[in-house]
Design an enzyme around this catalytic site. Structure first.
Site, short mmCIF file in Angstrom:
data_model
loop_
_atom_site.label_atom_id
_atom_site.label_comp_id
_atom_site.label_asym_id
_atom_site.label_seq_id
_atom_site.Cartn_x
_atom_site.Cartn_y
_atom_site.Cartn_z
N ARG A 65 -0.91 26.21 16.49
CA ARG A 65 -2.26 26.54 16.99
C ARG A 65 -2.21 26.70 18.51
NH1 ARG A 65 -5.12 22.46 18.05
NH2 ARG A 65 -4.77 21.36 16.11
N TYR B 138 -22.93 45.86 20.16
CA TYR B 138 -22.54 45.59 18.77
C TYR B 138 -23.47 44.53 18.16
CZ TYR B 138 -19.94 43.78 14.83
OH TYR B 138 -19.60 43.34 13.58
O1 P1T Z 1 -15.02 42.66 14.11
P1 P1T Z 1 -14.44 41.88 15.25
O2 P1T Z 1 -12.97 42.04 15.44
O3 P1T Z 1 -14.87 40.44 15.23
O4 P1T Z 1 -15.06 42.51 16.60
C1 P1T Z 1 -16.41 42.44 16.93
C2 P1T Z 1 -16.78 43.56 17.88
C3 P1T Z 1 -16.85 43.30 19.24
N1 P1T Z 1 -17.19 44.26 20.12
C4 P1T Z 1 -17.44 45.52 19.72
C5 P1T Z 1 -17.81 46.56 20.73
C6 P1T Z 1 -17.37 45.85 18.37
O5 P1T Z 1 -17.63 47.13 18.01
C7 P1T Z 1 -17.03 44.85 17.42
C8 P1T Z 1 -16.97 45.15 15.95
N2 P1T Z 1 -17.57 46.33 15.60
C9 P1T Z 1 -17.65 46.86 14.35
C10 P1T Z 1 -17.15 46.24 13.26
C11 P1T Z 1 -18.30 48.16 14.24
O6 P1T Z 1 -18.15 48.87 13.23
O7 P1T Z 1 -18.99 48.55 15.20
#
Ligand code: P1T
Length: 384
Positions: free
Chosen positions: A51, A103
């Site tokens: 970890r 997002y």
């Molecule tokens: O899905 P994850 O790896 O946890 O990432 C989150 C995230 C953070 N910042 C931005 C700008 C993002 O677009 C996302 C995740 N976005 C999608 C899953 C999407 O389809 O827009």
């Protein structure tokens, strides 16, 4: 790799990567282990428990730091786990100013996870910097921006935000997921923290969920490294390896994403049934000049609405494409089509979404690297 003066295309392939010391393997091995044997208590080779440290993760962290022009990379199990770690730098009473187009999952973690713990969030349009200045008070500790924004492709002036942050001693965080380090390096424009959903362009093949934070400041790194270990939202070694493999082709993929994106944006704009196309490469995009100043290309993300603003028409397009797969996410080699209002941004209350310009009928494309003529044909038959 010693020489830090290599150009980005070289760094993408070599940065942080050394032949494996035990075998000479050119590719970083996947150290699939949970612990490391010690000769005597405290006598180890720099690795105690997985970890805390893992050699595959270390290589990726160093590579990410190099390609984002930063000093330290800290990896997490997802983009949102990276966001979560950054929010843990703050405490009750602290205030964050963020863009009103971001997002949906980021909006959700801010408002549903951290607001109840006593943090306060302000969401505002950041095309006009005076909106930010007006919200700053002695509790403001962080400005959080996405640029380009998800899904409306707004552009925020990173250097101008950084000036405001420096003046008020506030941390500037830039979510660089949409641009990727190939198109934009926020740390060189004055940002303090860069965050990525490496699930997207960095991984590039829709086969991994991963997040990363890159900083220059040693004390920020120390705190993030502490949070990484203490909270434990770490990525597995195989996922680190997939991202490491993905970034080796980031430059060639991004070039094609940009080329295909430009052709599709122009095609959509010329289509008689399309009302509006959101793409940062258009010269009449409200912040095209800033995009040109801070980015090296315009990427593969496009949003659009059809004429008539009719839900049935939008739904028909969303369910009729054959090459563009209807799915959340973005940044992979294959093209995706999505409906932000019900998918990626469904956790933002409707009135908030509408107020900030995110229509129920908005369609979002993540343009992949297939043959662009085939992609255009697909959109043609779906729009009709
Ligand atoms: O899905 P994850 O790896 O946890 O990432 C989150 C995230 C953070 N910042 C931005 C700008 C993002 O677009 C996302 C995740 N976005 C999608 C899953 C999407 O389809 O827009």
């Amino acid at each position: 790799m010693e020489n830090k003066n290599y150009k980005l295309d070289t760094l993408l392939i070599h940065a942080g990567v050394e032949p494996d010391p035990t075998t000479g393997a050119i590719m970083t091995p996947i150290y699939q282990t949970s612990t490391y044997v010690q000769a005597a208590p405290g006598q180890h080779k720099g690795y105690e428990y997985a970890r805390t440290q893992n050699p595959t993760r270390t290589v990726l962290q160093n590579a990410l730091a190099a390609i984002e022009k930063g000093k330290h990379g800290v990896c997490f199990g997802s983009g949102l786990a990276a966001t979560d770690a950054i929010m843990k730098l703050l405490g009750p009473g602290d205030e964050v100013i963020s863009t009103n187009d971001l997002y949906g999952g980021t909006y959700r973690i801010f408002t549903k996870m951290y607001q109840p713990y006593g943090l306060k969030f302000h969401f505002t349009g950041m095309g006009d910097m005076s909106n930010i200045e007006g919200l700053i008070n002695e509790n403001t500790k962080m400005i959080w921006i996405e640029t380009p924004t998800n899904p409306l492709l707004n552009i925020i002036d990173i250097a101008a935000c950084a000036d405001i942050c420096k003046k008020h001693n506030i941390l500037l965080v830039v979510d660089n997921t949409f641009a990727s380090p190939y198109l934009q390096n926020p740390l060189t424009l004055g940002a303090d923290i860069v965050v990525h959903s490496a699930t997207k362009y960095l991984g590039g093949h829709s086969d991994v969920v991963h997040g990363a934070v890159i900083v220059n400041d040693d004390s920020l790194e120390e705190r993030l490294r502490f949070i990484q270990n203490a909270s434990g939202a770490v990525p597995g070694p195989h996922d680190c390896w997939l991202v490491l493999r993905g970034i080796k082709t980031l430059h060639v993929r991004m070039q094609r994403h940009c080329e295909n994106g430009a052709k599709i944006a122009h095609y959509l704009r010329s289509h008689p049934k399309v009302e509006r196309v959101y793409w940062i490469g258009f010269e009449d995009h409200p912040n095209h000049d800033i995009a040109k100043k801070q980015m090296r290309g315009f990427g593969g993300m496009i949003s659009f609405v059809l004429k008539g603003d009719n839900m049935n028409d939008a739904m028909k397009v969303l369910s009729s494409t054959k090459l563009f797969s209807l799915a959340e996410s973005l940044g992979g080699v294959e093209s995706l089509i999505g409906h932000p209002a019900s998918m990626t941004h469904g956790s933002i209350p409707r009135e908030e979404r509408i107020k900030n310009g995110l229509a129920d009928t908005l369609i979002r494309l993540s343009v992949g690297i297939e043959d662009v003529d085939d992609l255009i044909e697909d959109l043609k038959q779906a729009i009709g």
